[in-house]
Design an enzyme around this catalytic site. Sequence first.
Site, PDB file in Angstrom:
ATOM      1  N   ARG A 100       0.792  -1.228   0.000  1.00 20.35           N
ATOM      2  CA  ARG A 100       0.000   0.000   0.000  1.00 20.35           C
ATOM      3  C   ARG A 100       0.828   1.284   0.000  1.00 20.35           C
ATOM      4  O   ARG A 100       0.683   2.120  -0.882  1.00 20.35           O
ATOM      5  CB  ARG A 100      -0.919   0.034   1.241  1.00 20.35           C
ATOM      6  CG  ARG A 100      -2.063  -0.940   1.179  1.00 20.35           C
ATOM      7  CD  ARG A 100      -3.113  -0.540   2.215  1.00 20.35           C
ATOM      8  NE  ARG A 100      -3.992  -1.641   2.549  1.00 20.35           N
ATOM      9  CZ  ARG A 100      -4.950  -1.565   3.458  1.00 20.35           C
ATOM     10  NH1 ARG A 100      -5.130  -0.451   4.127  1.00 20.35           N
ATOM     11  NH2 ARG A 100      -5.732  -2.597   3.717  1.00 20.35           N
ATOM     12  N   TYR A 140     -18.751  11.680 -13.458  1.00 14.77           N
ATOM     13  CA  TYR A 140     -18.740  12.855 -14.326  1.00 14.77           C
ATOM     14  C   TYR A 140     -17.413  13.022 -15.085  1.00 14.77           C
ATOM     15  O   TYR A 140     -17.407  13.569 -16.183  1.00 14.77           O
ATOM     16  CB  TYR A 140     -18.988  14.130 -13.503  1.00 14.77           C
ATOM     17  CG  TYR A 140     -20.326  14.143 -12.814  1.00 14.77           C
ATOM     18  CD1 TYR A 140     -21.509  14.091 -13.548  1.00 14.77           C
ATOM     19  CD2 TYR A 140     -20.412  14.212 -11.423  1.00 14.77           C
ATOM     20  CE1 TYR A 140     -22.745  14.106 -12.910  1.00 14.77           C
ATOM     21  CE2 TYR A 140     -21.636  14.224 -10.780  1.00 14.77           C
ATOM     22  CZ  TYR A 140     -22.805  14.168 -11.522  1.00 14.77           C
ATOM     23  OH  TYR A 140     -24.019  14.178 -10.902  1.00 14.77           O
ATOM     24  N   HIS A 189      -7.534  -4.584  -7.393  1.00 13.90           N
ATOM     25  CA  HIS A 189      -7.352  -3.830  -6.142  1.00 13.90           C
ATOM     26  C   HIS A 189      -8.603  -3.910  -5.279  1.00 13.90           C
ATOM     27  O   HIS A 189      -9.512  -3.072  -5.402  1.00 13.90           O
ATOM     28  CB  HIS A 189      -7.035  -2.375  -6.488  1.00 13.90           C
ATOM     29  CG  HIS A 189      -6.390  -1.606  -5.367  1.00 13.90           C
ATOM     30  ND1 HIS A 189      -5.093  -1.802  -4.972  1.00 13.90           N
ATOM     31  CD2 HIS A 189      -6.871  -0.609  -4.577  1.00 13.90           C
ATOM     32  CE1 HIS A 189      -4.796  -0.967  -3.992  1.00 13.90           C
ATOM     33  NE2 HIS A 189      -5.861  -0.237  -3.723  1.00 13.90           N
TER      34      HIS A 189
END
Length: 799
Positions: A30, A120, A76
Amino acid sequence: MKDKNIMPVAIEDKMRNSYLNYSLSVIIDRALPDVRDGLKPVHRRILYATKKLGLLPNKPHKKSARIVGEVLGKYHPHGDSAVYNAMVRMAQDFSQRYQLIDGHGNFGSIDGDSAAAMRYTEARLATISEELLQDIEEETVDFTDNFDGSLQEPTVLPSRVPNLLINGSSGIAVGMSTNIPPHNLVEVIDGLIKLLADNDITIEELMNTIPGPDFPTGGVIVGNDGIKSAYKTGKGKITLRGKSEIEDRGRGRERIVITEIPYQLSKSKLIEEIADTVKKGKIDNISDVRDESDRDGLRIVIDLKKKANPTIILNRLYKYTSLQSNMRINMLALVKQQPKVMNIKKILESFLDFRREVITRRTRYKLNTAKDKEHLLIGLKKATDQLDKVIQIIRSSKSPKDARKNLQRKLEVTKKQSEAILNIRLQKLVSLEIQKLEDDLKEIRATIKHLESILNSSEILNNIVRDELIEIKENYGDKRKTKILADDSKAEIEKEDLIKDKEVVISLSYRNYIKRADSLENVRSGKNDFITHISKGRSLDQILFFTNTGQSYSITAHELPEHHGLSNGDPLTQFLKLPMNEKIVAMIVLTEQVKDNYITIATKDGQVKKTKGEEYESTISSIKAINLNDGDEVVGVKVTTGNNQILLGTKEGYTIHFKEDEINDTGRNTKGSKGINLNNNDKVISFNIVKDDKIVVSLTKEGRGKASPIDDYTLQKRNGKGLQTMSNNKYKLLDILTAHKNDKIALVSDSGEIFEKEVNDITSTKRLGSMYTQVKLTDDELIEIHRLPRLSSTTKDND
């Protein structure tokens, strides 16, 4: 009955092991980037998934949600916001020095505004990202199972770009963190090429090519020490400062325009900080702060009031706001799955080793492919050389399988070669195609030879590494954005940087009232008081106070409040705490001129010491000005040029007049040289510098005195007995002063009464002439006499 499958485990061991596994997972999977491609797993998966979706730079954008879903579903298994936030940052030109994602839509702003929702916005790979993924299909890197074992994903990308340095990285793991700043691609590649040519190159030599970080928001790095420490040890601290310019807006007013801000600072937060510091009174003389940023760039405008000093205000902005901030560097990355702090040379070496490995694996893959092709071409060549025989074998065979076996046996070809022969089309048997086959065989053999030379020669391998780096530099290189100031002292905003440096006049009175004024016209004393010292200087100069015990105390001129003409000043005790046994003998402002000249001290026992003025400059508020013998005291301190004349006077009426150059200059903590040879029980009571003075004034405690011409006091050699200034010794001599006929003197009686007298009114006699009454006293005696400073525009520094 106990279950044999249940094993008792100490909770401490279980917690330790579980936490260790968690820590390793955070560190490796990570928080920390790999030194080879400079990516954390989430960024690597985003780029790989985007490529697999076909979202290349020459293809249309697709919804960010589509990419995030691809990453989540295949590689992931974490929250969608984590993936989207990582992708957003990769698309921000103020976060990444070289963007890896080409975003379309609202991806946030430098004001701290968050990006629009993923439904968007749209995205695709940036052009430079292709260089991170290039050759990934050619077995250049290892692949591993994804989280559910259904797919394969790369453990590292075969990056041709030194991404760890050019884009930097930051992350917090368990018990460790990384913060690597971004750099300029051209500089990093030039450093790699230098290292490639000379493996023994030093970090100092590398810094000639890579002078420091280069941030996407530009700005200024103040000082080199933090960069040197980070590059040599992997850890350091640098000071970042916004870039600004001063504009004239007419009518005596100016404005400060901030065009670049420190890395990772929100513009709106900075504007709020500036407004807040103005509101709290930490910064004054600002009339307006506004944001004029547009598509052409960042522009924060700070309008200043009339006669405001923009340099002082800028320094205060650096001091009190985030316009100047510190950044800690910790160059920690994964090396062979192990976290390691590295210097810059080690990072560059790791990248070069990785590029050699990638090119070697790519070359081996291409070599194997070329050999497979050569193998097939050899089989086809055999077939075309015995074309009639091949046709006969095929026609006589009962089935394709039988034909393959017959070809293998009769033509001595392999299974793959026989399949290629069987798959050949008839049109390939024309003479031109047969010639092309022979040409292809020659070409593939040349390719094999070239590929083998790469694998067998480290020099050729290094040349390929260098050529590819140069290609990257030519395609993506740009100019440095961040300026580096070499002077580390500018990183610390001292108190003096916040003060306007202007001319000041410092006055000290008999009653120890001190005042800072802007001109001589504003110097005045209170009732029953008079001015004893006046010095000109600047607000950043030190004021030195010399005491009778040989100490020098100092304050800075700007520490004194500036007073108007009607004010008498402030008690010196507000700024200086003196021991009870000490009294001030002299006050001197340590100007640049004084530093270049000498500070000369005379003592009661006749010692005279001169020392360069610069030796009295100190950050300590109290230093020893002279090394006194037991029982000795300082009687006077003057600024001298080295070419003055000195006049000492004693209690018994002796004077000695000699040239200053007879006294050798010595260090501050010394005793000096003998000025006058005293009789037993005699002592020096006055110390004068003879400049344009024409008169020597001698005064007694009884108020008697005289004024004699300086010519009567013949120049002598130092350490003599001197000349008498009284014809008899029935009077108690109080002081001997050199003066000009227009000077005034102040006489103080033991009852506190102050008498002021003009030198021109004192009775004139020869050196050995009689003493005449100058002040009528009843039961009093005079205890102090001072020549008043000359209050005129021609007054010199430290007069």
